[in-house]
Design an enzyme around this catalytic site. Structure first.
Site, PDB file in Angstrom:
ATOM      1  CE  LYS A 136      67.095  35.697  65.183  1.00  0.00           C
ATOM      2  NZ  LYS A 136      68.579  35.694  65.142  1.00  0.00           N
TER       3      LYS A 136
ATOM      4  N   PRO B 162      64.989  46.128  66.539  1.00  0.00           N
ATOM      5  CG  PRO B 162      66.881  46.158  67.904  1.00  0.00           C
ATOM      6  CD  PRO B 162      65.502  45.582  67.810  1.00  0.00           C
ATOM      7  CB  VAL B 163      65.969  48.074  61.109  1.00  0.00           C
ATOM      8  CG1 VAL B 163      66.074  47.759  59.615  1.00  0.00           C
ATOM      9  CG2 VAL B 163      64.562  48.550  61.458  1.00  0.00           C
ATOM     10  CB  ALA B 164      69.662  45.473  59.294  1.00  0.00           C
ATOM     11  N   GLY B 165      69.444  43.975  62.683  1.00  0.00           N
ATOM     12  CA  GLY B 165      70.253  43.868  63.890  1.00  0.00           C
ATOM     13  C   GLY B 165      70.495  42.450  64.366  1.00  0.00           C
ATOM     14  N   GLY B 166      70.135  41.445  63.572  1.00  0.00           N
ATOM     15  CA  GLY B 166      70.333  40.077  64.004  1.00  0.00           C
ATOM     16  C   GLY B 166      69.275  39.594  64.973  1.00  0.00           C
ATOM     17  CG  MET B 167      67.995  41.364  67.804  1.00  0.00           C
ATOM     18  SD  MET B 167      67.651  42.511  69.145  1.00  0.00           S
ATOM     19  CE  MET B 167      66.766  41.429  70.275  1.00  0.00           C
TER      20      MET B 167
ATOM     21  N   GLY C 289      62.530  41.555  60.425  1.00  0.00           N
ATOM     22  CA  GLY C 289      61.831  41.340  59.160  1.00  0.00           C
ATOM     23  C   GLY C 289      61.081  40.030  59.143  1.00  0.00           C
TER      24      GLY C 289
ATOM     25  CB  ALA D  21      59.277  39.464  63.935  1.00  0.00           C
TER      26      ALA D  21
ATOM     27  CG  ASP E 267      65.839  33.766  61.627  1.00  0.00           C
ATOM     28  OD1 ASP E 267      66.285  32.638  61.909  1.00  0.00           O
ATOM     29  OD2 ASP E 267      66.568  34.772  61.508  1.00  0.00           O
TER      30      ASP E 267
END
Length: 306
Positions: A8, A98-103, A106, A108, A144
């Site tokens: 997201k 992306p990991v720990a990227g604000g998307m 985790g 998801a 989220d």
């Protein structure tokens, strides 16, 4: 049982005052984009978890927990408890988000695990879990997670977990610039509070931006780019000043909208067309302002069984 789930981007992230439960009141306009993780659930002798990067991605999976603390593992345990079975499952997570990227990668994966384990343990002799049950468990797992089940574009309020689908026409074209290392979401929120206190500002109660909703409803990419907003962005830039260079580079190279995605550190750039997105991705890659450049489109559906 294999489930695909999208990343997201927050088109608007309005951060209000801190509530009595310690969370902030939010207005969160979520938008699902075509970067997907896949979670496969198989019967096993215990609860097992394995993580790998998707073949076409360069996701750094070393920061992904592979123990019971992983949100996907917690989702499996939650489904098992709701169904009255043992969490005997092997979860295989293939990551492109992306990991720990604000998307919300985790989150998801947790949503995908909810769906995969529910299907894996489906038994006609007991009542099946309804979509409302999944959304309830998702909200317990994190703010989220419910949106990853829903997908598309939606307005989230409260902690972001109470969702209303948003009318969206057309397809929007995105370029994402990932950064080396993550940003702690609690730390970014704390810095947002600190910056407001230092400036003598009180947190306003957030509301949905009408210009943004109009842009979505009409499919107007330029208007959407102008309406993108993230109240956490100043805090993310203070904690990671290099992100300002990334955002400026994207704007200079033709992005019609740019912002830090969620709590960061991924930067999201909106392009007017698919061709423009391709050109922007190449230019950003050449500028050397990010660890990785990836393209995506939105909106896309939420968690889906493959």
């Amino acid at each position: 049982m294999r489930v695909r789930v999208p990343a997201k981007v927050n088109l608007q992230l309005g951060v209000g005052p801190i509530r009595e439960d310690g969370y902030h009141d939010l207005v969160n306009v979520f938008h699902a984009v075509s970067l997907f993780d896949e979670v496969t659930a198989e019967s096993a002798d215990g609860l097992e978890l394995a993580v790998e990067a998707a073949p076409y991605s360069r996701v750094a999976i070393g920061r992904v927990p592979t123990d019971a603390g992983n949100l996907a593992a917690r989702a499996a345990v939650m489904v098992a408890a709701r169904l009255g079975v043992e969490p005997l499952v092997r979860l295989r997570i293939r990551k492109a988000i992306p990991v720990a990227g604000g998307m919300a990668g985790g989150s998801a994966d947790a949503a995908a695990a909810l769906v995969a384990c529910t299907r894996l343990w489906d038994d006609r002799e007991r009542p099946a879990l309804a979509r409302g049950d999944l959304l309830e468990m998702a909200a317990d797992l994190g703010s989220d997670v419910p949106f990853a089940l829903l997908g598309g574009t939606a307005i989230g309020v409260g902690r972001g977990e109470r969702l209303t689908p948003a009318l969206t026409r057309g397809t929007f074209h995105w370029v994402f610039a990932t950064a080396d290392g993550g940003l702690s979401t609690p730390r970014v929120y704390a810095e947002c509070d600190r910056l407001r206190e230092a400036a003598g500002e009180s947190a306003p109660r957030p509301t949905v931006a009408e210009d943004l909703m109009t842009a979505l409803a009409t499919g107007d990419a330029k208007a959407l780019g102008a309406a993108l907003a993230n109240d956490l962005q100043p805090a993310a830039l203070r904690l990671r000043p290099s992100l300002a260079r990334t955002l400026n580079a994207g704007r200079d190279l033709g992005a019609i909208g740019a912002l830090v995605s969620g709590s960061g550190p991924t930067c999201a750039f909106l392009a007017e067309s698919d061709e423009d997105a391709a050109d922007l991705a190449v230019a950003l890659d050449g500028a050397g302002v990010a660890e990785q450049i990836v393209r995506a489109q939105g909106p896309v559906p939420g968690a889906a069984v493959l």
